[in-house]
Scaffold this active site. Structure first.
Site, PDB file in Angstrom:
ATOM      1  N   GLY A 101      45.853  47.114  28.699  1.00  0.00           N
ATOM      2  CA  GLY A 101      46.786  46.922  28.287  1.00  0.00           C
ATOM      3  C   GLY A 101      47.296  45.666  29.364  1.00  0.00           C
ATOM      4  CD  GLU A 108      42.311  47.927  35.514  1.00  0.00           C
ATOM      5  OE1 GLU A 108      43.469  47.773  35.631  1.00  0.00           O
ATOM      6  OE2 GLU A 108      42.075  47.533  34.383  1.00  0.00           O
TER       7      GLU A 108
HETATM    8  C1  5RP Z   1      45.396  47.183  33.022  1.00  0.00           C
HETATM    9  C2  5RP Z   1      45.070  48.861  32.921  1.00  0.00           C
HETATM   10  C3  5RP Z   1      46.714  48.872  33.486  1.00  0.00           C
HETATM   11  O1  5RP Z   1      46.150  50.278  34.219  1.00  0.00           O
HETATM   12  C4  5RP Z   1      47.290  49.899  31.623  1.00  0.00           C
HETATM   13  O2  5RP Z   1      47.697  49.381  30.686  1.00  0.00           O
HETATM   14  C5  5RP Z   1      48.256  51.019  32.439  1.00  0.00           C
HETATM   15  O3  5RP Z   1      49.417  50.534  32.892  1.00  0.00           O
HETATM   16  P1  5RP Z   1      50.705  51.372  33.431  1.00  0.00           P
HETATM   17  O4  5RP Z   1      50.275  51.833  34.278  1.00  0.00           O
HETATM   18  O5  5RP Z   1      51.786  50.263  33.887  1.00  0.00           O
HETATM   19  O6  5RP Z   1      51.029  51.899  31.917  1.00  0.00           O
HETATM   20  O7  5RP Z   1      44.407  49.134  32.315  1.00  0.00           O
HETATM   21  O8  5RP Z   1      44.570  46.184  32.908  1.00  0.00           O
END
Ligand code: 5RP
Length: 233
Positions: A101, A108
Site C-alpha cells: 500500500g 519489504e
Molecule cells: C507498505 C506496506 C505497509 O506495510 C502496508 O501498506 C500497511 O501500512 P499501514 O500500517 O499504514 O496500514 O506494505 O508498502
C-alpha cells in the site's frame, strides 16, 4: 491516519511486538503507519532499558523516521535480521498477506523473507475472515517494461483491471518507488492458491516484485483489536 478504533488496534499490536525485541538484535523494520507506531515504542524501549539495537530498513520513509527517533540503521549485509516487524494491507485466511500500500513491497519482501523471525502487526480491520473474491495487488515494475507487463497481465484470466498507481500529490504522474520503478495495481478475482499466484506474477519479465507474501508466511501475526488487546495467530 485511520479511525480512532484502528489507531487503538495499531498501538496494541505494536506494543506486543516491541516485547519481542531483545538487547543486541538486528531488526528489520517494515514500512507504513503501524510500523511508525512500533518505531515510537522501540525508541522508548531502547532509551528506558538502555539496550542497543540496529535496523535494516525497507523504505526511505522508515529510514528517515527511525533516524529521527535516534535509531541506528545498518545496510543489509550477510547477517540476516533477527526479527522483522512489518505491517500489511490485508491478512488472508491462509495467513498470506497482501502488502505494498505504501509501494515499499520490494524491499519489504527482501527484509521480511530473509529474517530469522518475521512478525506482522495489524489492526483487526486488516484481517479477512473469509477469502475475498476480489483483491488488489501491487507490482513493482521497471518503467520501460510497464506497458508490456500491463498487456501481459490483461491476458491472464484472473486479472480484472490494471492501473498505473498515480502520485497522490506533490508530484505529477505516476508513483516512483524508492528504487526508481513504477507500481501497477492489479485487480485479481478468484485466486485460490496465493503461493502459485505470487510465483506466476513474479515470472513476468520486467516485474521486480509483487505484493503477495505467501511463500514465506509470518511466524507471528499480532492483531490489535479496537479495545486495545492483542490476538496472536
Ligand atoms: C507498505 C506496506 C505497509 O506495510 C502496508 O501498506 C500497511 O501500512 P499501514 O500500517 O499504514 O496500514 O506494505 O508498502
Amino acid at each position: 491516519m485511520g479511525s480512532r478504533a484502528s489507531e487503538a488496534g495499531k498501538l496494541a499490536a505494536a506494543k506486543a511486538a516491541v516485547e519481542l525485541v531483545k538487547d543486541g538484535m538486528l531488526l528489520g523494520l517494515g514500512s507504513g503507519s503501524t510500523v511508525r507506531v512500533f518505531i515510537d515504542l522501540l525508541a522508548e524501549k531502547v532509551q528506558k532499558e538502555n539496550i542497543s539495537v540496529t535496523f535494516c530498513s525497507t523504505s526511505l520513509d522508515t529510514s528517515f523516521y527511525a533516524a529521527s527517533k535516534g535509531l541506528r540503521e545498518v545496510p543489509l549485509g550477510e547477517d540476516p535480521p533477527d526479527l522483522a516487524v512489518d505491517g500489511a494491507d490485508l491478512v488472508l485466511p491462509d495467513r498470506s498477506l497482501i502488502k505494498g500500500g505504501g509501494a515499499a513491497h520490494l524491499r519489504e519482501k527482501v527484509v521480511d523473507y530473509f529474517s530469522k523471525e518475521f512478525v506482522v502487526i495489524v489492526d483487526e480491520t486488516k484481517v479477512a475472515k473469509t477469502a475475498p473474491a476480489v483483491v488488489s495487488v501491487p507490482l513493482e515494475v521497471h518503467p520501460m517494461a510497464a506497458r508490456q507487463v500491463a498487456r501481459r497481465l490483461r491476458e491472464l484470466a484472473e486479472v480484472k483491471d490494471v492501473r498505473v498507481r498515480a502520485s497522490g500529490g506533490g508530484k505529477l504522474g505516476p508513483v516512483v518507488t524508492d528504487n526508481g520503478n513504477i507500481v501497477l495495481d492489479v485487480v485479481l478475482e478468484g485466486v485460490v492458491d496465493w503461493r502459485e499466484e505470487e510465483v506466476r506474477l513474479k515470472l513476468i519479465p520486467g516485474v521486480f516484485e509483487n505484493g503477495i507474501f505467501a511463500l514465506r508466511r509470518p511466524d507471528k501475526i499480532l492483531i490489535g483489536t479496537t479495545s486495545g488487546t492483542t490476538l496472536f495467530i
